[in-house]
Enzyme design. Sequence first.
Site, mmCIF file in Angstrom:
data_model
loop_
_atom_site.group_PDB
_atom_site.id
_atom_site.type_symbol
_atom_site.label_atom_id
_atom_site.label_comp_id
_atom_site.label_asym_id
_atom_site.label_seq_id
_atom_site.Cartn_x
_atom_site.Cartn_y
_atom_site.Cartn_z
ATOM 1 N N ASP A 44 16.232 11.102 20.587
ATOM 2 C CA ASP A 44 15.043 11.905 20.305
ATOM 3 C C ASP A 44 13.759 11.160 20.668
ATOM 4 O O ASP A 44 12.878 10.977 19.844
ATOM 5 C CB ASP A 44 15.050 12.309 18.830
ATOM 6 N N ASN A 71 10.509 13.316 21.794
ATOM 7 C CA ASN A 71 10.588 13.295 20.340
ATOM 8 C C ASN A 71 10.246 14.660 19.758
ATOM 9 O O ASN A 71 9.243 15.263 20.113
ATOM 10 C CB ASN A 71 9.656 12.225 19.777
ATOM 11 N N ARG A 79 19.850 17.696 15.867
ATOM 12 C CA ARG A 79 21.019 18.354 15.277
ATOM 13 C C ARG A 79 21.228 19.748 15.871
ATOM 14 O O ARG A 79 22.359 20.151 16.148
ATOM 15 C CB ARG A 79 20.869 18.447 13.762
ATOM 16 N N ASP A 95 24.049 10.591 10.618
ATOM 17 C CA ASP A 95 22.776 9.930 10.913
ATOM 18 C C ASP A 95 23.051 8.589 11.585
ATOM 19 O O ASP A 95 24.049 7.922 11.292
ATOM 20 C CB ASP A 95 21.965 9.719 9.639
ATOM 21 N N ARG A 129 21.556 1.856 -1.211
ATOM 22 C CA ARG A 129 20.915 3.023 -1.801
ATOM 23 C C ARG A 129 21.960 3.745 -2.639
ATOM 24 O O ARG A 129 23.154 3.679 -2.366
ATOM 25 C CB ARG A 129 20.330 3.953 -0.740
ATOM 26 N N ASP A 180 17.811 19.393 5.537
ATOM 27 C CA ASP A 180 19.232 19.496 5.201
ATOM 28 C C ASP A 180 19.488 20.542 4.121
ATOM 29 O O ASP A 180 20.491 21.250 4.164
ATOM 30 C CB ASP A 180 19.766 18.164 4.663
#
Length: 191
Positions: A44, A71, A79, A95, A129, A180
């Site tokens: 991208d 971009n 996607r 991702d 995370r 999402d």
Amino acid sequence: MVGQPDVTVVVGAYNAMPYLTKCLTSVLEQSIGLDRLEVIAVDDGSTDGTGAELDRFAESCPAMRVIHQENSGGPAGPRNVGIDLARGRYLFFLDADDYLGVEALERMVAMADRNGSDVVLGRRVGVNRGTPQAMFKQNQDRADLFTSGVWDILSAQKLFRKSLIDRLGLRFPNLPIGQDQPFTAKAYLHA
């Protein structure tokens, strides 16, 4: 590649180095086998060598196709390009800074085929995370939207039946964040 692949993995990538290498390696080492995979990677508009790394992987993998574009401003654009080009029976959105366990796609495709599932949520592990864990205490052939906890994970990192996505005309909205959630929620409700 001859015939329809079982799963198309869509990897959108923007300035994803050095994480991208581990991501792509995890896809190409899947136990399901490259003969059952298609990989569509969309650069991208990266400026950090991401495009060259994608091309390097694609040179040695006939199951991988790379698209280079300007971009688009977020993950929705890459996607959606992947959805439009995908030939697999299932889609998996990965991702570029994430990676898969070696049996992930094989297990998810087997679960979807065995149960006629339109969406399969594979176990997630947060590295550096947190991620909700309640729904992963045991494998469930069928999950109820009200008691399973799947609403806690509306990210796109799931296995989706391509015919569901096509029938609904489902695409990711071009939002700066949160693209999402509407995609996954609609898929959940129609699955």
